[in-house]
Design a protein around this motif. Structure first.
Motif, PDB file in Angstrom:
ATOM      1  N   ASN A 273       0.646  -1.332  -0.357  1.00 44.10           N
ATOM      2  CA  ASN A 273       0.161   0.301   0.134  1.00 44.10           C
ATOM      3  C   ASN A 273       1.330   0.881  -0.058  1.00 44.10           C
ATOM      4  OD1 ASN A 273      -3.041  -0.027   0.651  1.00 44.10           O
ATOM      5  ND2 ASN A 273      -2.836  -2.168   1.164  1.00 44.10           N
ATOM      6  N   LEU A 274       2.150   1.523   1.328  1.00 42.90           N
ATOM      7  CA  LEU A 274       2.701   2.142   1.008  1.00 42.90           C
ATOM      8  C   LEU A 274       3.129   2.919  -0.453  1.00 42.90           C
ATOM      9  CD1 LEU A 274       5.026   1.745   4.023  1.00 42.90           C
ATOM     10  CD2 LEU A 274       3.555   3.351   3.390  1.00 42.90           C
ATOM     11  N   SER A 275       3.606   1.609  -0.893  1.00 42.87           N
ATOM     12  CA  SER A 275       4.042   1.957  -2.858  1.00 42.87           C
ATOM     13  C   SER A 275       3.310   2.230  -3.354  1.00 42.87           C
ATOM     14  CB  SER A 275       4.461   0.324  -3.001  1.00 42.87           C
ATOM     15  OG  SER A 275       6.214   0.413  -2.613  1.00 42.87           O
ATOM     16  N   MET A 276       2.061   1.793  -4.096  1.00 38.75           N
ATOM     17  CA  MET A 276       0.974   1.794  -4.658  1.00 38.75           C
ATOM     18  C   MET A 276      -0.126   2.974  -4.464  1.00 38.75           C
ATOM     19  SD  MET A 276       2.340  -0.396  -6.112  1.00 38.75           S
ATOM     20  CE  MET A 276       1.391  -0.537  -7.155  1.00 38.75           C
ATOM     21  N   ASN A 277      -0.168   3.704  -3.659  1.00 42.63           N
ATOM     22  CA  ASN A 277      -0.837   4.128  -2.817  1.00 42.63           C
ATOM     23  C   ASN A 277       0.626   5.764  -3.077  1.00 42.63           C
ATOM     24  OD1 ASN A 277      -2.403   6.724  -1.576  1.00 42.63           O
ATOM     25  ND2 ASN A 277      -3.811   4.613  -1.294  1.00 42.63           N
ATOM     26  N   LYS A 278      -0.428   6.656  -3.838  1.00 39.41           N
ATOM     27  CA  LYS A 278       0.196   8.113  -3.814  1.00 39.41           C
ATOM     28  C   LYS A 278       0.403   8.978  -3.183  1.00 39.41           C
ATOM     29  CE  LYS A 278      -3.095  11.497  -5.761  1.00 39.41           C
ATOM     30  NZ  LYS A 278      -3.667  11.212  -7.027  1.00 39.41           N
ATOM     31  N   GLY A 279      -0.539   8.257  -2.238  1.00 39.71           N
ATOM     32  CA  GLY A 279      -1.223   9.102  -1.346  1.00 39.71           C
ATOM     33  C   GLY A 279       0.415   9.105   0.104  1.00 39.71           C
ATOM     34  N   PHE A 280       0.838   7.713   0.025  1.00 42.73           N
ATOM     35  CA  PHE A 280       2.549   8.306   0.780  1.00 42.73           C
ATOM     36  C   PHE A 280       3.541   8.245  -0.451  1.00 42.73           C
ATOM     37  CE2 PHE A 280      -1.022   4.694   1.988  1.00 42.73           C
ATOM     38  CZ  PHE A 280      -0.995   5.462   2.948  1.00 42.73           C
ATOM     39  N   THR A 281       4.564   9.055   0.696  1.00 41.99           N
ATOM     40  CA  THR A 281       5.502   8.875   0.020  1.00 41.99           C
ATOM     41  C   THR A 281       6.662   8.502   0.541  1.00 41.99           C
ATOM     42  OG1 THR A 281       5.225  11.451  -0.019  1.00 41.99           O
ATOM     43  CG2 THR A 281       4.819  10.742  -1.898  1.00 41.99           C
TER      44      THR A 281
ATOM     45  N   LEU B 248      11.142   7.831   4.986  1.00 35.84           N
ATOM     46  CA  LEU B 248      10.561   7.792   6.586  1.00 35.84           C
ATOM     47  C   LEU B 248       9.519   7.969   5.055  1.00 35.84           C
ATOM     48  CD1 LEU B 248      11.367  10.855   8.369  1.00 35.84           C
ATOM     49  CD2 LEU B 248      10.779   8.461   9.208  1.00 35.84           C
ATOM     50  N   TRP B 249       8.239   7.289   6.258  1.00 40.17           N
ATOM     51  CA  TRP B 249       6.632   7.121   5.200  1.00 40.17           C
ATOM     52  C   TRP B 249       6.450   8.345   5.605  1.00 40.17           C
ATOM     53  CZ3 TRP B 249       6.385   4.566   0.929  1.00 40.17           C
ATOM     54  CH2 TRP B 249       7.139   3.674   0.480  1.00 40.17           C
ATOM     55  N   ALA B 250       5.535   9.393   4.916  1.00 43.94           N
ATOM     56  CA  ALA B 250       4.931  10.242   4.801  1.00 43.94           C
ATOM     57  C   ALA B 250       3.932  10.221   3.881  1.00 43.94           C
ATOM     58  CB  ALA B 250       5.969  11.857   4.497  1.00 43.94           C
TER      59      ALA B 250
HETATM   60 MG   LIG Z   1       3.346   5.677  -2.280  1.00 48.49          MG
END
Ligand SMILES: [Mg+2]
Length: 492
Positions: free
Chosen positions: A284-292, A307-309
């Motif tokens: 999800n972190l990777s695939m969701n653009k809401g997370f960088t 750091l995921w943000a």
């Molecule tokens: Mg992402």
DNA sequence: CTATGTAAACAAC
DNA sequence: GTTGTTTACATAG
């Protein structure tokens, strides 16, 4: 943005005109409003549309009841809301308590840009080619865009609910009236809002997208009994949970490990013994653009943990969009039911090289590659039967590795457009629909056969070098020809 | 069809 | 082994 065409809706349409199941959840809310309001417009001729009606995109229908019942008890997490100016969150709230549950529409206070929207590129939605009764926004095909805008500009986020439990619970019909009065007429409402603001929309108080009956029957226990706090996180999808985790974090940043910890602490998923949930989180972190993944800060000496943000966009918006939205277009179907799964996998198309390229800079040091996931070399594969070919429409072409696309982008200094680029106006440049076939790497020269019928396509978007990159090195097997989803599987 | 979950390949560390 | 990307497949609604 070149939003130009303004619109105005004054027509009505059938109550069940919308098929919610086909609309991304992010957009359903508004559809709901549309249809719901329509139902009560028997006596009205003017269609009301509230672009900023309380909308909690976070809350799936199944959780709505739970959320509601939790609002009162839960000590709302003190969420700082960086990009948010709460003062703009005029408490236009409906009264969920009133038995007749009247819902008052209040125009948004900040949806200034709603008054117009673009006439984007393609986009063909289920509704696009819809019937004649559909509200003519302008070009029917832009419904989605329009809805997206509405959603994007929604200021009613979960946080709002969290912070305004009292209002939620105690509000009466006049609350709305008050805010309306206080607020005054919205600056040029996006869509004509009728003045009969007291008009009650016959909508149950259950929530945005759930009819009473369904919600009641399907989640009886969520009514008024046990909801410690745990179940608030219970059923939320990963993306939303991650959002919460990051939201609560100072700076809205967490390392992967910290996210894991948060999940372990606050969710059921995270209590699993398996590692699956962690995989899902990463996914999800990777695939969701809401997370960088903000490149690690100067963390002294240690291995720089990313750091995921949350993106500013997600913060502003107050939620992250469905991770699904960032996945490649549907590929399903055409995957023969009886086709051996293994055989269907597209060699080398998963992650790996693809992922690598898309991700960082480094050049893949082509080291020997074990060729696991090589399907039962067994006997099957009688498939060399030359394929009949374009059966007309649903021809399924295996989606090319994203890597190829991104690689292509990179080579053009296009700043790594993500998956959605497939919907971008640039799509044409690498539309594989023009690819008819490819020679077998070992034999041929990786020649692409393109449908030259398209005059617009004045060049072959993919140079063979790239192909060699991800095909030629895939080992003995050859890409398309041996591709599990290859022609042979398109049978029937 | 959409949203989500899950598994897994794979590259870089 | 961990982290990050990405595809494949499954399933509920
Ligand atoms: Mg992402």
């Amino acid at each position: 943005m070149e939003r130009t065409d303004s619109f105005k809706m004054t027509s009505s349409f059938p109550p069940d005109y919308f098929n919610l199941a086909q609309i991304p959840t992010d957009q359903r809310e508004h559809e709901y409003h549309l249809s719901a309001q329509t139902r009560s417009l028997d006596d009205e001729s003017l269609l009301q549309i509230s672009a900023s009606q309380p909308y909690d995109p976070w809350q799936s229908s199944e959780n709505w009841a739970a959320l509601r019942s939790n609002l009162a008890s839960e000590s709302m997490t003190p969420l700082q809301h960086p990009g948010h100016n709460n003062s703009t969150l005029e408490p236009h709230e409906q009264s969920p308590s009133s038995s007749s549950s009247s819902r008052v529409i209040v125009p948004g206070s900040n949806n200034t840009h709603l008054s117009s929207f673009s006439t984007p590129h393609h986009h063909s939605t289920p509704m696009a080619q819809s019937n004649l009764q559909a509200p003519r926004l302008h070009h029917g095909e832009d419904l989605l865009e329009w809805q997206s805008d509405l959603v994007t500009s929604s200021f009613y986020t979960r946080d709002f609910f969290y912070r305004q439990p009292a209002q939620l619970e105690t509000s009466s019909g006049n609350l709305l009236g008050n805010s309306l009065a206080l607020q005054g007429p919205p600056p040029s409402p996006p869509i004509s809002i009728s003045s009969q603001q007291s008009s009650s929309i016959s909508v149950n108080s259950m929530g945005p997208t759930v009819p009473n009956t369904v919600a009641d029957s399907s989640s009886p226990r969520t009514s008024l009994e046990d909801h410690s706090e745990g179940d608030l996180n219970a059923d939320l999808p990963y993306s939303k949970l991650i959002f919460r985790a990051l939201k609560e974090a100072e700076g809205n940043k967490l390392t992967l490990q910290q996210i894991y910890e948060w999940f372990t602490k606050n969710t059921n998923k995270g209590k699993d013994n398996t590692k699956g949930w962690q995989n899902s989180i990463r996914h999800n972190l990777s695939m969701n653009k809401g997370f960088t993944a903000d490149k690690a800060e100067g963390s002294t000496g240690k291995k720089p943990q990313n750091l995921w943000a949350l993106t500013q966009d997600a913060l502003d918006r107050g939620y992250v969009e469905s991770t699904t939205r960032y996945r490649k277009a549907n590929y399903r179907k055409a995957v023969g039911s009886n086709t051996p799964v293994l055989k269907r996998q597209w060699l080398g198309s998963k992650g790996g090289k693809a992922a690598n390229h898309a991700a960082k800079v480094g050049h893949p040091s082509q080291r020997a590659r074990r060729e696991r996931h090589h399907y039962s070399p067994g006997q099957h594969q009688p498939q060399q039967a030359p394929q009949p070919q374009p059966s007309g429409e649903e021809q399924y072409l295996p989606t090319p590795p994203l890597a190829s696309i991104q690689h292509y982008h990179l080579s053009h200094a296009l700043n790594g457009l993500p998956m959605e680029t497939r919907d971008s106006p640039l799509q044409h440049e690498y539309d594989y629909s023009h690819v008819i076939g490819c020679t077998s790497p070992p034999l041929g020269d990786n020649v692409l056969f393109c449908d030259a019928a398209d005059p617009e396509l004045d060049y072959v978007p993919l140079d063979m070098g790239h192909l060699c990159c991800w095909y030629g090195l895939q080992g003995p097997s050859n890409g398309l020809t041996a591709g599990p989803d290859g022609p042979s599987d398109l049978q029937h």
